[in-house]
Structures are given as structure tokens and as C-alpha cells.
Design a protein around this motif. Structure first.
Motif, short mmCIF file in Angstrom:
data_model
loop_
_atom_site.label_atom_id
_atom_site.label_comp_id
_atom_site.label_asym_id
_atom_site.label_seq_id
_atom_site.Cartn_x
_atom_site.Cartn_y
_atom_site.Cartn_z
N GLU A 191 -2.21 -4.02 -1.40
CA GLU A 191 -1.97 -4.93 0.06
C GLU A 191 -1.21 -4.23 1.05
OE1 GLU A 191 -3.61 -7.65 0.92
OE2 GLU A 191 -4.19 -8.22 -1.02
N ARG B 223 -10.66 -3.38 0.26
CA ARG B 223 -10.21 -4.87 -0.43
C ARG B 223 -11.59 -5.41 -0.77
NH1 ARG B 223 -7.34 -6.97 3.28
NH2 ARG B 223 -5.29 -7.01 2.42
N LEU C 260 -5.79 -6.07 -11.99
CA LEU C 260 -4.63 -5.59 -11.27
C LEU C 260 -3.36 -6.51 -11.65
CD1 LEU C 260 -5.77 -5.29 -7.76
CD2 LEU C 260 -5.55 -3.46 -9.45
N ASN D 229 -9.87 -2.74 -11.77
CA ASN D 229 -9.70 -3.86 -10.87
C ASN D 229 -8.94 -5.00 -11.36
OD1 ASN D 229 -11.68 -5.33 -12.17
ND2 ASN D 229 -13.20 -4.38 -10.81
N ARG E 34 -1.15 -5.18 -7.13
CA ARG E 34 -1.86 -5.97 -6.09
C ARG E 34 -1.07 -5.90 -4.69
NH1 ARG E 34 -6.04 -8.56 -5.91
NH2 ARG E 34 -5.98 -9.03 -8.41
#
Length: 147
Positions: A18, A81, A9, A7, A14
């Protein structure tokens, strides 16, 4: 969990996630590198091969899953997320000893807004209700190993 959590990132990772989270509901089969590049790559003026490399590395880190579709790969986010955020928080707190963890939580709460505190209280109430005697036990979410 590895010492370098999946995680952590980079900015481009990211942005890719997204995009996958945003487009995922309308593309349950996943997105190709071309489809990711047409949005993320164009916005950032990146080469197609840059996105191809980033998605390949993200698959190796377990951030995305991929399936063959002819000669192309189709990519989907490996976690939501919310799940990834939870993993980040759990990892950060897990590195701290008892009193350090409590201190970190108190600092976090000191900087929280009244609305955030209300959200936290509601989340704790929901958790307590799930764990109450007579309720169906719900353990931690199972983590999936992604290849």
C-alpha cells in the motif's frame, strides 16, 4: 503460477505494498528500506531489519522489484493494485471446476450491491467493445517474471 500464489499477502506485506503504491508516482525510482521504514515501520513500531527482511522476501516472491542504488536497494511494487487483485480473483476461480466456478460467481453476485452490479455491467460492456469485430485485439496482460 505457483501453488502458493504471490498474492496471498500477510498484513505487513499488504501495508508495505500500500505504501509503495501510494508513494510510487512520486518516487518512480523506488523507495529504500529506510524510506519504507520511516512510514510503515514507525507506524507499526517495527525494527528497520524487520522491514529489510520483509522487503527481501517480497522481492523473492515477485511482489516487488528492486534495483541497487549504491549500498541500498530501491523497491517498487511489481504489479499495480488492480493487477494483483485480478490475479487473486483469477487464482481463486481457477481452482474451481466449471459448475463450482459458476456457483461461486453467483454467490459473489448475490452479495453485491446494485452499484457493484452496475460497475460489473459497465466492465463487461467495455470488454465486449474491445473484443468486437474490427476492434484491435487485446490479449491477456503479459505477466512479468520479477527477480
Amino acid at each position: 503460477m505457483s501453488t502458493t500464489p504471490r498474492n496471498r499477502l500477510g498484513e505487513l506485506e499488504r501495508a508495505v505494498l500500500e505504501h509503495l503504491w501510494t508513494e510510487g508516482p512520486s518516487h518512480p525510482e523506488g523507495l529504500t528500506v529506510r524510506e519504507v521504514h520511516d512510514v510503515v515501520g514507525v507506524q507499526r513500531d517495527l525494527a528497520y531489519t524487520t522491514l529489510m527482511t520483509v522487503l527481501d522476501r517480497m522481492a523473492k516472491k515477485g511482489l516487488v522489484t528492486r534495483e541497487r542504488d549504491g549500498r541500498a536497494w530501491r523497491y517498487t511494487a511489481a504489479a499495480s493494485r488492480d493487477e494483483l487483485t485480478s490475479e487473486t480473483m483469477r487464482h481463486a476461480l481457477g481452482e474451481l471446476a466449471g459448475t463450482e466456478r459458476r456457483s461461486a460467481l453467483l454467490h459473489f453476485l448475490d452479495e453485491s450491491t446494485p452499484e457493484e452490479i452496475d460497475e460489473l455491467r459497465a466492465a463487461l460492456a467495455a470488454l465486449e467493445a474491445r473484443q468486437a469485430p474490427g476492434s484491435t485485439p487485446r490479449g491477456r496482460h503479459r505477466r512479468q517474471k520479477v527477480t
